[in-house]
Write a protein that holds these residues in place. Sequence first.
Motif, PDB file in Angstrom:
ATOM      1  N   GLU A 184      -5.888  -5.404  -4.639  1.00  0.00           N
ATOM      2  CA  GLU A 184      -5.191  -4.484  -3.747  1.00  0.00           C
ATOM      3  C   GLU A 184      -4.018  -5.204  -3.091  1.00  0.00           C
ATOM      4  N   GLU A 237      -0.969  -4.981  -0.106  1.00  0.00           N
ATOM      5  CA  GLU A 237      -0.850  -4.355   1.200  1.00  0.00           C
ATOM      6  C   GLU A 237       0.302  -4.973   1.993  1.00  0.00           C
ATOM      7  N   GLN A 289     -10.455   1.538   7.136  1.00  0.00           N
ATOM      8  CA  GLN A 289      -9.637   2.317   6.217  1.00  0.00           C
ATOM      9  C   GLN A 289      -9.585   3.766   6.697  1.00  0.00           C
ATOM     10  N   ASN A 317      -7.556   6.300   5.543  1.00  0.00           N
ATOM     11  CA  ASN A 317      -7.493   7.182   4.376  1.00  0.00           C
ATOM     12  C   ASN A 317      -7.166   6.331   3.157  1.00  0.00           C
ATOM     13  N   ARG A 318      -6.683   6.940   2.120  1.00  0.00           N
ATOM     14  CA  ARG A 318      -6.450   6.199   0.877  1.00  0.00           C
ATOM     15  C   ARG A 318      -5.476   5.042   1.050  1.00  0.00           C
ATOM     16  N   HIS A 319      -4.482   5.223   1.900  1.00  0.00           N
ATOM     17  CA  HIS A 319      -3.426   4.219   2.011  1.00  0.00           C
ATOM     18  C   HIS A 319      -3.406   3.464   3.338  1.00  0.00           C
ATOM     19  N   PHE A 320      -3.740   4.110   4.443  1.00  0.00           N
ATOM     20  CA  PHE A 320      -3.537   3.504   5.759  1.00  0.00           C
ATOM     21  C   PHE A 320      -4.823   2.926   6.341  1.00  0.00           C
ATOM     22  N   LYS A 321      -4.666   1.806   7.046  1.00  0.00           N
ATOM     23  CA  LYS A 321      -5.771   1.171   7.741  1.00  0.00           C
ATOM     24  C   LYS A 321      -5.277   0.615   9.073  1.00  0.00           C
ATOM     25  N   TYR A 357      -0.565  -0.706   5.152  1.00  0.00           N
ATOM     26  CA  TYR A 357      -0.397   0.298   4.090  1.00  0.00           C
ATOM     27  C   TYR A 357      -0.825  -0.334   2.776  1.00  0.00           C
ATOM     28  N   LYS A 358      -1.824   0.255   2.142  1.00  0.00           N
ATOM     29  CA  LYS A 358      -2.345  -0.254   0.868  1.00  0.00           C
ATOM     30  C   LYS A 358      -1.730   0.531  -0.284  1.00  0.00           C
ATOM     31  N   PHE A 359      -1.185  -0.210  -1.237  1.00  0.00           N
ATOM     32  CA  PHE A 359      -0.542   0.453  -2.391  1.00  0.00           C
ATOM     33  C   PHE A 359      -1.571   0.890  -3.429  1.00  0.00           C
TER      34      PHE A 359
END
Length: 256
Positions: free
Chosen positions: A35, A37, A213, A215-219, A254-256
């Motif tokens: 992952e 980020e 986490q 959602n899918r992208h933001f933490k 932000y996770k790509f």
Amino acid sequence: MKKITSTITFLLGIVTIGFSQTDSLNKHFFNTNIEYEIRAQFSIGGSSPLGLPREIRKIESFNPGLQLGLEANATKWLTDEKKWGVRLGVRFESKGMKTKARVKNYLTEIVQDQSKVRGYYTGLVQTDVKNTYVTVPVLAVYNVADKWNLYGGFYFSALIDNSFTGYVSDGYLRQNSPVGPKITFEDGSFAPYDFSNELNKFQWGTQLGSEWQMNRHFKIFADLTYGFNNILKNDFTSIDFKMHNIYLNLGFGYKF
């Protein structure tokens, strides 16, 4: 001649296969269970001794200032279940503070009439620290629960912009010893000091934290960093206690 040609062809074939397999492994490594980020953080803390030295009698004020950081990292999960991972990144961050303290027999070095004067100060001391570091965190990551990770490990920092300044006022300095000649500062008079060139160029310490986490992208995350070594050089003796970078960092990623 045929044997030489056959041998060269055979060796080239082995090299080609080797590069092909290496390229395949690299593609697999960088695209499987990994992952990427980017992070932004706000830091609260300062450069402080462990425990309040007896020379510091009272903290009059403390202002952490606006300390920001920006990081890019990659987390490689060691299994398909993504329970344990290893994280490596690079971070640009500012660390600083502004403090006023009442001190007694506080060893320091001031500038008086364009000359440096070393001695023991009693009175008010203001310190202003503004430093910028490039930092490499090396962390272990553990998925403790759904959407929750814990992480911890070490960081290594290089100082790229340095400032450690301040002044003394409303008190007096005893030159060279606690009973030496007396220089008095009153009625608004003061004397500056500048220890910027005495800052340690290398810092290392530990980093511990957790992330959630959203959602899918933001933490969002919170972690604590503690510097093991003194922010000032080992041969610097105008402050007779060690100071460590201690910071609480809050931010989002932000996770790509």
